[in-house]
Design an enzyme around this catalytic site. Structure first.
Site, short mmCIF file in Angstrom:
data_model
loop_
_atom_site.label_atom_id
_atom_site.label_comp_id
_atom_site.label_asym_id
_atom_site.label_seq_id
_atom_site.Cartn_x
_atom_site.Cartn_y
_atom_site.Cartn_z
N THR A 1 1.42 2.44 0.26
CA THR A 1 0.07 2.82 0.70
C THR A 1 -0.94 1.80 0.17
O THR A 1 -0.59 0.87 -0.55
CB THR A 1 -0.28 4.23 0.21
OG1 THR A 1 -0.11 4.28 -1.22
CG2 THR A 1 0.61 5.28 0.86
N TYR A 2 -2.23 2.01 0.51
CA TYR A 2 -3.29 1.05 0.15
C TYR A 2 -3.30 0.81 -1.36
O TYR A 2 -3.26 1.76 -2.15
CB TYR A 2 -4.64 1.57 0.62
CG TYR A 2 -5.74 0.54 0.55
CD1 TYR A 2 -5.62 -0.68 1.19
CD2 TYR A 2 -6.90 0.79 -0.16
CE1 TYR A 2 -6.63 -1.63 1.13
CE2 TYR A 2 -7.93 -0.14 -0.22
CZ TYR A 2 -7.78 -1.36 0.43
OH TYR A 2 -8.77 -2.30 0.36
N MET A 3 -3.36 -0.48 -1.73
CA MET A 3 -3.15 -0.84 -3.14
C MET A 3 -4.44 -1.02 -3.93
O MET A 3 -4.39 -1.27 -5.13
CB MET A 3 -2.27 -2.09 -3.26
CG MET A 3 -2.87 -3.36 -2.74
SD MET A 3 -2.93 -3.38 -0.95
CE MET A 3 -4.14 -4.65 -0.69
N ARG A 4 -5.61 -0.91 -3.30
CA ARG A 4 -6.88 -0.99 -4.03
C ARG A 4 -7.47 0.41 -4.10
O ARG A 4 -8.22 0.82 -3.21
CB ARG A 4 -7.84 -1.98 -3.36
CG ARG A 4 -7.38 -3.43 -3.47
CD ARG A 4 -8.39 -4.41 -2.92
NE ARG A 4 -7.95 -5.78 -3.13
CZ ARG A 4 -7.23 -6.48 -2.27
NH1 ARG A 4 -6.87 -5.92 -1.12
NH2 ARG A 4 -6.86 -7.73 -2.54
N HIS B 1 -9.12 6.77 -1.84
CA HIS B 1 -7.74 6.68 -1.35
C HIS B 1 -6.81 7.38 -2.32
O HIS B 1 -7.14 7.56 -3.49
CB HIS B 1 -7.31 5.21 -1.21
CG HIS B 1 -8.21 4.40 -0.34
ND1 HIS B 1 -8.12 4.38 1.03
CD2 HIS B 1 -9.25 3.57 -0.65
CE1 HIS B 1 -9.05 3.57 1.53
NE2 HIS B 1 -9.74 3.07 0.53
#
Length: 602
Positions: free
Chosen positions: A54-57, A103
């Protein structure tokens, strides 16, 4: 005996991923994010591009309900009900300061894609990072590990001497079945399960321990501190660290940050003249204001207006100060960091050469900051800004005899323009075998060989054995079993490195040059990419669209720049070199071409 349970760690946020990748894999923050970006964007699996994480930031600590359900099903099927908690574990309360949680935490998109199943599609580094993310995410929904907390006491006859060891005995491994708890909690000692009885002493080790000062920041500990102070966002940690390194504010030796003279000067300048803007709370408060703008609680025009009004007044007042005033402020701020302390504990700025002048900071356009005498030009005393470098320079003012090599030639430790080096006399046979070439140097120089000392090595610890080893380089460590070619160990302008055919690998720890063996060398060469290595390469942007020539971002003496063929294009200070794209690089290259063309016309 105390029964104890250790609950699993939550899934990764950006900062915890960077910290763990640094401590366990040795990856820098930028490298971690580049690999994670690729895993997020997608890997080619049997012709399909599949996003693996999934989104890493993110600063979010929770994961979606659907993901939790799939995790629990996977744990039940592969590890059994004993490893499955009664209810799903929730980590939403464990958030960092100023966390937005826009997120969810970093996790695999499909938990069934285990590292073992997809390793053939991933590079070595991608597999390492994916395995880290996969195990951390899955273990976060597993049962706690159960321990018995014990203290083992050993007493001598008569009870005069008592020895104790405290630690834990594992009763149920729980989440540690897939995640090694030792690496995550170094203070926890795992003891063997013992019973009360007499013991036999095989060996008695007498050790003395001293309290050590706090270690210097590594990338991992610096990211952790930034998060604690509420400075930056998940998307900015890597760029903050790259700016510190690429602009020469700190050097990285053995994965630790050491402030440079330039960094110390800048820090002192900002603390004295822009104290409000380098205060730890300022950034955190500004982050709160920006969050207020996002939610509609703050008016963005008023926030900007107030910031600019105060900042503009601060800049205007600093511009009116004379250079001498600024240097006096820096002398006061840096104080004991750059000047000696006398017997009374006071700062001693008396010139050691003329005895009447006062030492002060001075600045050279080419050489940067240094310490000079107020009686210049009558007194030309100068020394480096760093007291350690000054002491080293003083100690090596005269050549130091280390000893004799195996040929009976004396080895001297000297200090030169580019730092300390070793010098010894060549054998006559070696001189005769050298090809003749035209040179303006004195012929006497051919009789001696100079060997640079790698940056990071403590000059005081270089004894005869280490000196002889450095003078013997390059040497072969043995044959590479993969291609039956020699693996050579040598020292270059960027430090110690290994070379085997077209592959080169740098030794990150400079002290490893004296201890590295063939097995370790084979591993490093296997992980290296073909081609030359250079510590000056920040980022490889790829091939130029017109002629397919490489375009690279390099680290230079005066800051980062773009290298394309023989052209060097300066990168503006406001641009982060790590985040620079090929499109932006091409624009800067064209600007440089235009500048060179106009310069020739003049």
């Amino acid at each position: 005996m105390i029964k104890q349970a250790i609950i699993p760690l939550g899934p990764f946020t950006t900062s915890t991923l960077q910290q763990t990748a640094s401590s366990k894999l040795g990856f820098g923050a930028s490298r971690t994010m580049q690999i994670a970006q690729k895993l997020y964007q997608g890997i080619d699996i049997d012709g399909d591009t599949v996003g693996l994480i999934t989104y890493m930031r993110t600063d979010g600590t929770n994961i979606s309900k659907d993901a939790v359900d799939s995790f629990r099903k996977f744990i039940d099927e592969n590890y059994g009900k004993n490893y499955l908690p009664e209810i799903p574990l929730n980590y939403s309360g464990k958030k960092a300061k100023n966390a937005q949680e826009a997120h969810e935490a970093i996790r695999p998109t499909e938990i069934t894609r285990s590292p073992e199943n997809i390793k053939k599609y991933l590079s070595t580094d991608q597999l390492k990072l994916y395995n880290l993310i996969w195990t951390r995410a899955l273990s976060s929904q597993m049962e706690s590990a159960k321990f018995d907390r014990k203290t083992i006491t050993i007493s001598a006859t008569g009870g005069k001497n008592i020895f104790k060891a405290s630690g834990s005995v594992i009763k149920f491994d729980g989440f540690t079945k897939i995640l090694n708890v030792d690496n995550d909690n170094d203070d926890e000692k795992i003891l063997p399960d013992v019973v009360k009885s007499n013991i036999e002493i095989n060996e008695f080790i007498d050790e003395q321990h001293f309290t050590q000062p706090p270690p210097r920041y590594s990338e991992a500990s610096l990211v952790k501190k930034l998060e604690e102070l509420g400075i930056g966002r998940p998307s900015t940690y890597a760029s903050i660290i790259s700016v510190i390194s690429n602009r020469g504010y700190a050097d990285i030796n053995n994965k630790r940050f050491f402030p440079t003279d330039r960094g110390k000067l800048l820090s002192a300048f900002l603390e004295k003249l822009f104290s409000k803007y380098v205060d730890y709370d300022f950034t955190a408060k500004l982050e709160d204001q920006l969050d207020g703008i996002t939610t509609g609680k703050e008016n963005w025009i008023k926030v900007l207006e107030q910031f600019w009004k105060d900042f503009n007044m601060n800049v205007s007042s600093v511009k009116e100060k004379r250079t001498r005033e600024v240097l006096d402020l820096l002398n006061e701020s840096l104080g004991s960091l750059i000047f000696e302390i006398n017997k009374d504990g006071k700062i001693d700025r008396k010139c050691k050469l003329c005895s009447t002048g006062e030492l002060s900071l001075k600045n050279s356009f080419r050489g940067g900051a240094f310490i000079g005498c107020s009686n210049y030009p009558e007194c030309k005393f100068t020394r480096p800004l760093s007291k350690a470098k000054a002491a080293q320079q003083l100690n090596l003012a005269e050549p130091k005899l280390i000893g004799k090599n195996d040929d009976g030639k004396e080895i001297f430790l000297k200090n030169g323009r580019f730092g300390p080096y070793l010098q010894f006399e060549n054998n006559k046979i070696e001189i005769e075998q050298k090809p003749k070439r035209k040179s303006k140097k004195n012929k006497k120089d051919d009789n001696f060989k100079n060997v640079s000392i790698p940056k990071g090595l403590d000059v005081e610890k270089i004894d005869l054995e280490k000196a002889k080893f450095l003078c013997s380089l390059p040497i072969s460590l043995g044959k590479n079993p993969d291609n039956d070619q020699d693996i050579t160990l040598n020292v270059g302008r960027f430090g110690p490195y290994l070379k085997c055919e077209k592959k080169s690998a740098r030794l990150e720890n400079v002290d490893e040059i004296f201890s590295i063996g063939l097995n370790r060398a084979v591993t490093l060469i296997a992980e290296a990419k073909p081609g030359r290595i250079s510590s000056s390469i920040i980022k490889d942007l790829g091939e130029h669209p017109d002629d397919k020539k490489p375009v690279k971002i390099m680290k230079g003496q005066y800051g980062p720049y773009i290298k394309y063929k023989s052209l060097n294009a300066t990168i503006p200070e406001e641009k982060d070199p790590v985040e620079l794209t090929m499109e932006e690089a091409l624009i800067l290259i064209e600007k440089r071409k235009e500048y060179d063309k106009n310069k020739k016309k003049k």
